[in-house]
Design an enzyme around this catalytic site. Structure first.
Site, PDB file in Angstrom:
ATOM      1  N   HIS A 166      -3.860 -14.083  11.413  1.00 25.92           N
ATOM      2  CA  HIS A 166      -3.909 -14.050   9.465  1.00 25.92           C
ATOM      3  C   HIS A 166      -4.188 -12.515   9.615  1.00 25.92           C
ATOM      4  CE1 HIS A 166      -2.221 -15.462   5.469  1.00 25.92           C
ATOM      5  NE2 HIS A 166      -2.980 -15.843   4.987  1.00 25.92           N
ATOM      6  N   THR A 210       3.487  -7.819   3.308  1.00 28.43           N
ATOM      7  CA  THR A 210       3.427  -7.783   1.504  1.00 28.43           C
ATOM      8  C   THR A 210       4.296  -8.830   1.527  1.00 28.43           C
ATOM      9  OG1 THR A 210       2.529  -6.183   1.580  1.00 28.43           O
ATOM     10  CG2 THR A 210       3.750  -6.142  -0.399  1.00 28.43           C
ATOM     11  N   ARG A 233     -11.903 -23.138   5.900  1.00 25.81           N
ATOM     12  CA  ARG A 233     -10.334 -22.488   6.549  1.00 25.81           C
ATOM     13  C   ARG A 233     -11.235 -21.628   7.459  1.00 25.81           C
ATOM     14  NH1 ARG A 233      -6.361 -17.872   4.273  1.00 25.81           N
ATOM     15  NH2 ARG A 233      -5.982 -18.652   2.913  1.00 25.81           N
ATOM     16  N   HIS A 236      -5.438 -18.677  10.269  1.00 24.70           N
ATOM     17  CA  HIS A 236      -5.046 -19.627   9.402  1.00 24.70           C
ATOM     18  C   HIS A 236      -5.107 -20.999   9.996  1.00 24.70           C
ATOM     19  CE1 HIS A 236      -2.485 -22.032   6.451  1.00 24.70           C
ATOM     20  NE2 HIS A 236      -3.031 -21.403   4.811  1.00 24.70           N
ATOM     21  N   ALA A 277       0.547  -1.396  -0.526  1.00 28.67           N
ATOM     22  CA  ALA A 277       0.357  -0.229  -0.209  1.00 28.67           C
ATOM     23  C   ALA A 277       0.577   1.459  -0.164  1.00 28.67           C
ATOM     24  CB  ALA A 277      -0.919  -0.150   1.218  1.00 28.67           C
ATOM     25  N   ARG A 317     -12.665 -12.249   5.150  1.00 30.00           N
ATOM     26  CA  ARG A 317     -11.849 -11.482   3.660  1.00 30.00           C
ATOM     27  C   ARG A 317     -12.029 -12.817   2.981  1.00 30.00           C
ATOM     28  NH1 ARG A 317      -5.553 -12.203   2.437  1.00 30.00           N
ATOM     29  NH2 ARG A 317      -5.992 -13.679   3.508  1.00 30.00           N
ATOM     30  N   GLU A 376      -9.091 -19.910  -5.791  1.00 29.58           N
ATOM     31  CA  GLU A 376      -8.211 -20.231  -5.127  1.00 29.58           C
ATOM     32  C   GLU A 376      -9.638 -20.450  -4.406  1.00 29.58           C
ATOM     33  OE1 GLU A 376      -6.274 -17.209  -2.887  1.00 29.58           O
ATOM     34  OE2 GLU A 376      -3.875 -18.201  -3.524  1.00 29.58           O
TER      35      GLU A 376
HETATM   36  C1  FAD Z   1       1.837 -15.584   5.731  1.00 28.97           C
HETATM   37  C2  FAD Z   1       0.815 -14.337   4.488  1.00 28.97           C
HETATM   38  C3  FAD Z   1       0.902 -14.797   3.667  1.00 28.97           C
HETATM   39  C4  FAD Z   1      -0.560 -13.768   2.819  1.00 28.97           C
HETATM   40  N1  FAD Z   1      -1.310 -14.492   1.066  1.00 28.97           N
HETATM   41  C5  FAD Z   1      -1.610 -13.347   1.138  1.00 28.97           C
HETATM   42  C6  FAD Z   1      -1.972 -13.477  -0.590  1.00 28.97           C
HETATM   43  O1  FAD Z   1      -1.715 -14.366  -1.376  1.00 28.97           O
HETATM   44  N2  FAD Z   1      -2.828 -12.146  -1.303  1.00 28.97           N
HETATM   45  C7  FAD Z   1      -3.294 -11.504  -0.456  1.00 28.97           C
HETATM   46  O2  FAD Z   1      -3.984 -10.605  -1.218  1.00 28.97           O
HETATM   47  N3  FAD Z   1      -2.970 -11.634   0.450  1.00 28.97           N
HETATM   48  C8  FAD Z   1      -2.090 -12.052   1.116  1.00 28.97           C
HETATM   49  N4  FAD Z   1      -1.541 -11.550   3.115  1.00 28.97           N
HETATM   50  C9  FAD Z   1      -2.266 -10.355   3.215  1.00 28.97           C
HETATM   51  C10 FAD Z   1      -1.551  -9.475   2.154  1.00 28.97           C
HETATM   52  O3  FAD Z   1       0.225 -10.171   2.183  1.00 28.97           O
HETATM   53  C11 FAD Z   1      -1.111  -8.202   3.250  1.00 28.97           C
HETATM   54  O4  FAD Z   1      -2.343  -7.968   3.709  1.00 28.97           O
HETATM   55  C12 FAD Z   1      -0.675  -6.570   2.937  1.00 28.97           C
HETATM   56  O5  FAD Z   1       0.300  -7.711   2.332  1.00 28.97           O
HETATM   57  C13 FAD Z   1      -0.864  -5.641   3.554  1.00 28.97           C
HETATM   58  O6  FAD Z   1       0.268  -4.931   2.687  1.00 28.97           O
HETATM   59  P1  FAD Z   1       0.431  -3.291   3.484  1.00 28.97           P
HETATM   60  O7  FAD Z   1       0.690  -2.470   2.823  1.00 28.97           O
HETATM   61  O8  FAD Z   1      -1.433  -2.841   4.390  1.00 28.97           O
HETATM   62  O9  FAD Z   1       1.267  -3.772   5.353  1.00 28.97           O
HETATM   63  P2  FAD Z   1       2.402  -4.092   5.110  1.00 28.97           P
HETATM   64  O10 FAD Z   1       3.108  -4.748   3.878  1.00 28.97           O
HETATM   65  O11 FAD Z   1       2.253  -5.027   6.633  1.00 28.97           O
HETATM   66  O12 FAD Z   1       3.478  -2.898   5.634  1.00 28.97           O
HETATM   67  C14 FAD Z   1       3.566  -2.332   6.174  1.00 28.97           C
HETATM   68  C15 FAD Z   1       4.354  -1.422   6.787  1.00 28.97           C
HETATM   69  O13 FAD Z   1       4.325  -0.346   7.989  1.00 28.97           O
HETATM   70  C16 FAD Z   1       5.445  -0.033   8.386  1.00 28.97           C
HETATM   71  N5  FAD Z   1       4.941   0.618   9.841  1.00 28.97           N
HETATM   72  C17 FAD Z   1       4.065  -0.334  10.707  1.00 28.97           C
HETATM   73  N6  FAD Z   1       4.085   0.478  11.802  1.00 28.97           N
HETATM   74  C18 FAD Z   1       5.063   1.313  11.837  1.00 28.97           C
HETATM   75  C19 FAD Z   1       5.174   3.155  12.716  1.00 28.97           C
HETATM   76  N7  FAD Z   1       4.848   2.766  13.705  1.00 28.97           N
HETATM   77  N8  FAD Z   1       6.338   3.388  12.207  1.00 28.97           N
HETATM   78  C20 FAD Z   1       6.925   3.250  10.659  1.00 28.97           C
HETATM   79  N9  FAD Z   1       5.892   2.283  10.434  1.00 28.97           N
HETATM   80  C21 FAD Z   1       5.048   1.890  10.720  1.00 28.97           C
HETATM   81  C22 FAD Z   1       5.952  -1.652   8.410  1.00 28.97           C
HETATM   82  O14 FAD Z   1       7.066  -1.025   9.041  1.00 28.97           O
HETATM   83  C23 FAD Z   1       5.632  -1.698   7.056  1.00 28.97           C
HETATM   84  O15 FAD Z   1       6.806  -1.283   5.723  1.00 28.97           O
HETATM   85  C24 FAD Z   1      -0.940 -12.230   3.459  1.00 28.97           C
HETATM   86  C25 FAD Z   1      -0.573 -11.747   4.444  1.00 28.97           C
HETATM   87  C26 FAD Z   1       0.867 -13.541   4.745  1.00 28.97           C
HETATM   88  C27 FAD Z   1       0.871 -12.926   6.733  1.00 28.97           C
END
Ligand code: FAD
Length: 533
Positions: free
Chosen positions: A348, A44, A287, A241, A17, A383, A119
């Site tokens: 999860h 991510t 699940r 999960h 994001a 979800r 899926e």
């Molecule tokens: C094992 C696993 C498998 C998955 N498989 C899938 C899939 O196949 N398909 C799918 O759609 N989704 C999947 N998901 C879910 C998906 O990966 C996540 O929902 C998505 O990546 C979230 O992205 P994001 O950018 O919101 O946050 P994230 O990628 O979690 O990034 C959060 C960021 O915020 C930063 N941050 C947090 N708090 C602070 C703070 N206080 N100060 C500064 N920085 C901070 C962190 O350092 C990080 O950089 C999976 C998740 C997991 C754990």
């Protein structure tokens, strides 16, 4: 010495994001991206399956919309679902343009250039993926683009502590003007001023003892927004999960559902199968059903885990179909061709979050939330697989458009005072933080986990109230550290989850309570409003 920085846009978080938004803004204005650790420390990079999108001619927007609405158990916001699905192709095209190496289609007579997989819950092949490591491919590509992008300044090892708002500064007007962030190297708290602030901080699954998420998923964005006066919604819907490796050294390793698909059995510690007692589909039940059954048996027997056994299949088959699981388990002394794998369900995905509109705009002017931190209404009560990365991308794009349209109208941020450390001392009892971390995650697991009851939730509420008081006192008296910031945020998020779960007098989607096992007639979101709203 603490430092003061000023940019047009401050993005807190460098996952799918945060970086997608940053890359779309950096040509037009100055952008700062903060990550609390390294750039790839969020969820991510761990995403395996892929990203759902309507890419195939046989597929349709309506079909993806309907599948999502069904998975969400009548609680999705249809407008948000349509908005996300309608923009899915555009978001994938953007990712392809950035260079994400999606797996090509090996069917030569197809006009679809990328391989699409299917899926659970999806009625068509619509998951675009990069082998079984899609998140890693997305993360590596976006990071590579971001570190070479002019106009984008990256700050790693900076943990945002709290948002800076006009109300807190007592200046006229209403809105967010920056954030305080702990510099992990200097240990000082820096000031980041900005005209627009975006929370892209990921989910809150670390609130539970067992989680598939990385350590940083402590709900910081949700807690910061809540403390600043933003509403949150549906915090009771945590997706679990069913099978995460249970081993003291193995944090966050998922055992793919494909093992059960290929005939693996779930076993109790005495070696007996149990899934037939819960669902006629046994190990192939959905699940949430499997997760609930495992949880039930673990609680009944007081056992730490159950076992997943595929050793009755030929060793060559196991090694060729599940090379990653085989290798990883072997590192921990488990040979899956001979031994059952100890597994537990694990938190999860956080379906609830900071309430936003289709532009990612929160209740507070100039404050946005995107990705897993936000509540857009897309996921409803459950979800659907692979819709979450899609949500990150679609809302990053719409937030970028909204910010660009307002760039000339939002004034420079006002003067912001330095972080005040004059009233606090160095802690001489960090054991309090470690103890409270453990206690919180343990009682959330035991009392607010997969199967809930009023009694368990009340117990959890009683404990979180005591813990919150203790943590607030600690926070007021001692210098902050990364662990203390995360603990404070986890305690806020835990409280929001417990309160939301207590408010839902039914079982729907991911919220299952023995006291109200049925659906209520009218589906409703659980909205929480902070006192200072
Ligand atoms: C094992 C696993 C498998 C998955 N498989 C899938 C899939 O196949 N398909 C799918 O759609 N989704 C999947 N998901 C879910 C998906 O990966 C996540 O929902 C998505 O990546 C979230 O992205 P994001 O950018 O919101 O946050 P994230 O990628 O979690 O990034 C959060 C960021 O915020 C930063 N941050 C947090 N708090 C602070 C703070 N206080 N100060 C500064 N920085 C901070 C962190 O350092 C990080 O950089 C999976 C998740 C997991 C754990």
């Amino acid at each position: 010495m603490s430092q003061v920085f000023q940019h047009d846009v401050l993005i807190i978080g460098s996952g799918a994001a945060g970086l997608s938004l940053a890359l779309q803004l950096a040509d037009h204005c100055s952008v700062a991206v903060l990550s609390k650790g390294t750039l790839d420390d969020g969820s991510t990079r761990w995403a395996q399956g892929g990203i759902a999108a309507v890419l195939d001619n046989e597929d349709s927007i309506e079909s993806h919309v309907q599948d999502t609405l069904i998975a969400g158990a009548d609680l999705c916001d249809e407008e948000a679902v349509r908005f996300t699905v309608e923009n899915s192709k555009k978001s994938i095209d953007w990712l392809i343009k950035q260079g994400v190496p999606f797996t090509p289609n090996d069917e030569h007579n197809s006009d679809q250039p990328y391989h699409l997989t299917r899926e659970g819950g999806h009625s068509h092949r619509r998951i675009i993926h990069a082998a079984d490591a899609t998140g890693l491919a997305v993360s590596n590509t976006l990071i590579d683009q971001a570190i070479h992008k002019d106009g984008l300044e990256i700050f790693t090892n900076r943990m945002a502590v709290d948002l800076i708002t006009r109300r807190k500064l007592d200046t006229h007007g209403h809105g967010c003007v920056g954030a305080y962030a702990l510099n992990g190297e200097s240990e000082h708290v820096d000031v980041f001023k900005a005209r627009f602030v975006i929370l892209a901080t990921g989910g809150a699954s670390k609130v539970y003892l067992y989680t598939s998420n990385p350590d940083g998923s402590s709900g910081d964005g949700i807690a910061m927004a809540w403390r600043s006066g933003c509403r949150v919604a549906n915090m009771e819907f945590n997706q679990f999960h069913p099978t995460c490796l249970y081993h003291p050294q193995a944090k966050s390793f998922l055992i793919t559902e494909a093992l059960r698909g290929e005939g693996a059995h779930l076993l109790l510690p005495n070696g007996k199968r149990f899934m037939h007692r819960f669902d006629e589909r046994k190990e192939l039940a959905p699940r949430d059903v499997v997760a609930r059954a495992i949880d039930h048996e673990m609680k009944r027997l007081g056992s730490d885990c159950v076992y997943l056994d595929i050793s009755h299949k030929p060793a060559d088959f196991i090694k060729s179909h599940f090379p990653t699981v085989y290798e990883r388990c072997l590192e921990y002394g488990i040979d899956i061709t001979k031994d059952p794998i100890p597994v537990v369900p694990a938190a999860h995905y956080t379906c609830g979050g900071v309430i936003v509109d289709t532009k990612g705009q929160t209740d507070m002017p100039n404050l946005y939330a995107i990705g897993e931190t936000s509540f857009t209404g897309l996921h409803g009560a459950n979800r659907m697989a692979s819709n979450s990365l899609l949500e990150c991308l679609v809302y990053a794009e719409s937030a970028a458009q909204d910010i660009l349209s307002k760039l000339d109208t939002v004034p420079e941020p006002p003067y912001v005072p330095d972080w005040d450390e004059s009233q606090v001392t160095d802690s001489d009892e960090d054991v309090v933080i470690a103890h409270n971390w453990d206690e919180l995650r343990r009682f959330m697991w035991d009392y607010v986990g997969i199967v809930r009851t009023n009694k368990r939730l009340q117990r959890a509420k009683h404990r979180i109230d005591m813990l919150n008081k203790e943590i607030s006192e600690y926070y007021s008296n001692y210098k902050i550290s990364g662990d203390l910031i995360e603990l404070r945020n986890l305690s806020v998020v835990a409280d929001l989850i417990i309160r939301s779960a207590l408010m839902r007098k039914e079982s729907r989607g991911l919220h299952y309570t023995l006291d109200y096992p049925n659906l209520s007639a009218e589906p409703r979101n659980t909205l929480l409003t902070p006192d200072q709203w």
